[in-house]
Design a protein around this motif. Structure first.
Motif, PDB file in Angstrom:
ATOM      1  N   GLU A  24       0.894  -1.282  -0.051  1.00 38.61           N
ATOM      2  CA  GLU A  24      -0.214   0.172  -0.014  1.00 38.61           C
ATOM      3  C   GLU A  24       0.847   1.283   0.159  1.00 38.61           C
ATOM      4  O   GLU A  24       1.857   1.369   0.467  1.00 38.61           O
ATOM      5  CB  GLU A  24      -0.927  -0.086   1.249  1.00 38.61           C
ATOM      6  CG  GLU A  24      -1.890  -1.102   1.232  1.00 38.61           C
ATOM      7  CD  GLU A  24      -2.499  -1.356   2.643  1.00 38.61           C
ATOM      8  OE1 GLU A  24      -3.773  -1.696   2.643  1.00 38.61           O
ATOM      9  OE2 GLU A  24      -1.846  -1.000   3.713  1.00 38.61           O
ATOM     10  N   LEU A 114      -1.875   0.834  -4.557  1.00 36.59           N
ATOM     11  CA  LEU A 114      -1.781   1.378  -5.742  1.00 36.59           C
ATOM     12  C   LEU A 114      -2.877   1.617  -6.724  1.00 36.59           C
ATOM     13  O   LEU A 114      -3.203   2.709  -7.283  1.00 36.59           O
ATOM     14  CB  LEU A 114      -0.419   1.169  -6.481  1.00 36.59           C
ATOM     15  CG  LEU A 114       0.015   1.690  -7.734  1.00 36.59           C
ATOM     16  CD1 LEU A 114       0.175   3.368  -7.528  1.00 36.59           C
ATOM     17  CD2 LEU A 114       1.188   0.995  -8.540  1.00 36.59           C
ATOM     18  N   LYS A 115      -3.609   0.490  -6.991  1.00 37.03           N
ATOM     19  CA  LYS A 115      -4.674   0.413  -8.073  1.00 37.03           C
ATOM     20  C   LYS A 115      -5.924   1.272  -7.743  1.00 37.03           C
ATOM     21  O   LYS A 115      -6.713   1.616  -8.404  1.00 37.03           O
ATOM     22  CB  LYS A 115      -5.176  -0.823  -8.299  1.00 37.03           C
ATOM     23  CG  LYS A 115      -5.483  -1.809  -7.360  1.00 37.03           C
ATOM     24  CD  LYS A 115      -5.874  -3.159  -7.422  1.00 37.03           C
ATOM     25  CE  LYS A 115      -6.395  -3.998  -6.323  1.00 37.03           C
ATOM     26  NZ  LYS A 115      -6.539  -5.505  -6.644  1.00 37.03           N
ATOM     27  N   LYS A 116      -6.073   1.749  -6.488  1.00 35.65           N
ATOM     28  CA  LYS A 116      -7.161   2.520  -5.778  1.00 35.65           C
ATOM     29  C   LYS A 116      -6.666   4.060  -5.590  1.00 35.65           C
ATOM     30  O   LYS A 116      -7.458   4.854  -5.161  1.00 35.65           O
ATOM     31  CB  LYS A 116      -7.631   1.747  -4.483  1.00 35.65           C
ATOM     32  CG  LYS A 116      -8.323   0.476  -4.875  1.00 35.65           C
ATOM     33  CD  LYS A 116      -9.029   0.171  -3.527  1.00 35.65           C
ATOM     34  CE  LYS A 116      -9.589  -1.169  -3.678  1.00 35.65           C
ATOM     35  NZ  LYS A 116     -10.201  -1.687  -2.635  1.00 35.65           N
ATOM     36  N   LYS A 118      -5.987   6.418  -7.754  1.00 37.82           N
ATOM     37  CA  LYS A 118      -6.800   7.406  -8.410  1.00 37.82           C
ATOM     38  C   LYS A 118      -8.264   7.842  -8.014  1.00 37.82           C
ATOM     39  O   LYS A 118      -8.704   8.681  -8.257  1.00 37.82           O
ATOM     40  CB  LYS A 118      -6.718   7.062 -10.000  1.00 37.82           C
ATOM     41  CG  LYS A 118      -5.384   7.130 -10.801  1.00 37.82           C
ATOM     42  CD  LYS A 118      -5.607   7.142 -12.226  1.00 37.82           C
ATOM     43  CE  LYS A 118      -4.164   7.345 -12.819  1.00 37.82           C
ATOM     44  NZ  LYS A 118      -4.524   7.149 -14.302  1.00 37.82           N
ATOM     45  N   ASP A 119      -8.840   6.886  -7.150  1.00 39.38           N
ATOM     46  CA  ASP A 119     -10.122   6.912  -6.514  1.00 39.38           C
ATOM     47  C   ASP A 119     -10.018   7.794  -5.275  1.00 39.38           C
ATOM     48  O   ASP A 119     -11.257   7.926  -4.753  1.00 39.38           O
ATOM     49  CB  ASP A 119     -10.883   5.645  -6.504  1.00 39.38           C
ATOM     50  CG  ASP A 119     -10.761   4.971  -7.694  1.00 39.38           C
ATOM     51  OD1 ASP A 119     -10.857   5.505  -8.863  1.00 39.38           O
ATOM     52  OD2 ASP A 119     -10.784   3.762  -7.701  1.00 39.38           O
ATOM     53  N   ASN A 131       0.673   7.926 -12.575  1.00 36.32           N
ATOM     54  CA  ASN A 131       0.747   7.271 -13.816  1.00 36.32           C
ATOM     55  C   ASN A 131       2.083   6.732 -14.057  1.00 36.32           C
ATOM     56  O   ASN A 131       2.392   5.860 -14.796  1.00 36.32           O
ATOM     57  CB  ASN A 131       0.428   8.537 -14.687  1.00 36.32           C
ATOM     58  CG  ASN A 131      -0.789   8.696 -14.956  1.00 36.32           C
ATOM     59  OD1 ASN A 131      -1.997   7.943 -14.433  1.00 36.32           O
ATOM     60  ND2 ASN A 131      -1.234   9.975 -15.390  1.00 36.32           N
ATOM     61  N   ASN A 134       2.398   3.382 -12.265  1.00 37.98           N
ATOM     62  CA  ASN A 134       1.849   2.380 -13.023  1.00 37.98           C
ATOM     63  C   ASN A 134       2.659   1.950 -14.220  1.00 37.98           C
ATOM     64  O   ASN A 134       2.717   0.898 -14.404  1.00 37.98           O
ATOM     65  CB  ASN A 134       0.346   2.909 -13.276  1.00 37.98           C
ATOM     66  CG  ASN A 134      -0.578   2.663 -12.287  1.00 37.98           C
ATOM     67  OD1 ASN A 134      -0.589   1.785 -11.457  1.00 37.98           O
ATOM     68  ND2 ASN A 134      -1.549   3.630 -12.083  1.00 37.98           N
ATOM     69  N   LYS A 137       5.851   0.152 -13.131  1.00 35.43           N
ATOM     70  CA  LYS A 137       5.616  -0.806 -12.179  1.00 35.43           C
ATOM     71  C   LYS A 137       6.640  -1.024 -11.120  1.00 35.43           C
ATOM     72  O   LYS A 137       6.970  -2.067 -10.604  1.00 35.43           O
ATOM     73  CB  LYS A 137       5.390  -2.075 -12.877  1.00 35.43           C
ATOM     74  CG  LYS A 137       4.143  -2.226 -14.032  1.00 35.43           C
ATOM     75  CD  LYS A 137       3.847  -3.513 -14.115  1.00 35.43           C
ATOM     76  CE  LYS A 137       2.443  -3.508 -15.239  1.00 35.43           C
ATOM     77  NZ  LYS A 137       1.482  -2.783 -15.225  1.00 35.43           N
ATOM     78  N   ASN A 140       5.913  -2.882  -7.710  1.00 31.91           N
ATOM     79  CA  ASN A 140       5.857  -4.104  -7.679  1.00 31.91           C
ATOM     80  C   ASN A 140       7.205  -5.114  -7.251  1.00 31.91           C
ATOM     81  O   ASN A 140       7.219  -6.108  -7.306  1.00 31.91           O
ATOM     82  CB  ASN A 140       5.180  -4.722  -9.020  1.00 31.91           C
ATOM     83  CG  ASN A 140       3.773  -4.215  -9.120  1.00 31.91           C
ATOM     84  OD1 ASN A 140       3.118  -4.104  -8.241  1.00 31.91           O
ATOM     85  ND2 ASN A 140       3.476  -4.154 -10.268  1.00 31.91           N
TER      86      ASN A 140
END
Length: 165
Positions: A24, A114-116, A118-119, A131, A134, A137, A140
């Motif tokens: 996270e 990370l995937k959340k 932008k929200d 960006n 992502n 990467k 990861n």
């Protein structure tokens, strides 16, 4: 002076991207007294006069979070135009730090996958960092065990060197 020749002020800001053992990313909520109150952002702050971006990063993270930055990886130098001012954002991934992350300026902190990110209502300038993360990467890659082993080995070498003196 004609208005077309006026320069838009630019703020130089240094920010750090922290990742915990769950993968996270740390974000901080802006206070109600600043531009874009209540928005979320990566921890960091403005450079002072004669301060390098990395010096500012270390100072800001110590003041805001109580951590001493030990090892970083450069991410980006981006600009964002808010209309009445611009931000030049120097960002680093904070790979190793000393101390526990805690809110020293009464700010709200939270760890988000990370995937959340932008929200979460981050500042527009910080979206460019997401960006980059992502695209590269970089979050990861688990370098922590190798880094910890290197640091332990370094301590051992120093101890052995001091006992032989």
């Amino acid at each position: 002076m004609p208005s077309g020749l006026l320069q838009t002020p630019e703020l130089n800001v240094a920010v750090g991207v922290f990742q915990n053992s769950l993968g996270e990313v740390l974000i901080s909520q802006r206070s109600k007294e600043v531009f874009s109150p209540g928005a979320w952002e990566f921890p960091g702050g403005k450079l002072t006069k004669f301060e390098t971006p990395l010096q500012a990063l270390k100072r800001e993270l110590y003041e805001e979070l109580g951590v001493s930055v030990l090892y970083v990886r450069y991410l980006s130098d981006t600009r964002y135009d808010y209309g009445n001012f611009r931000v030049r954002l120097f960002s680093w991934r904070v790979l190793h730090w000393d101390g526990s992350v805690r809110p020293l300026e009464n700010q709200v902190l939270k760890w988000i996958p990370l995937k959340k990110l932008k929200d979460q209502g981050l500042l527009e300038a910080d979206i460019s960092i997401i960006n980059i993360l992502n695209r590269k990467k970089v979050l990861n890659i688990d370098i922590y065990p190798k880094l910890r082993n290197f640091l332990k080995l370094n301590d051992l070498v120093e101890k052995l060197g001091s006992t032989n003196s």
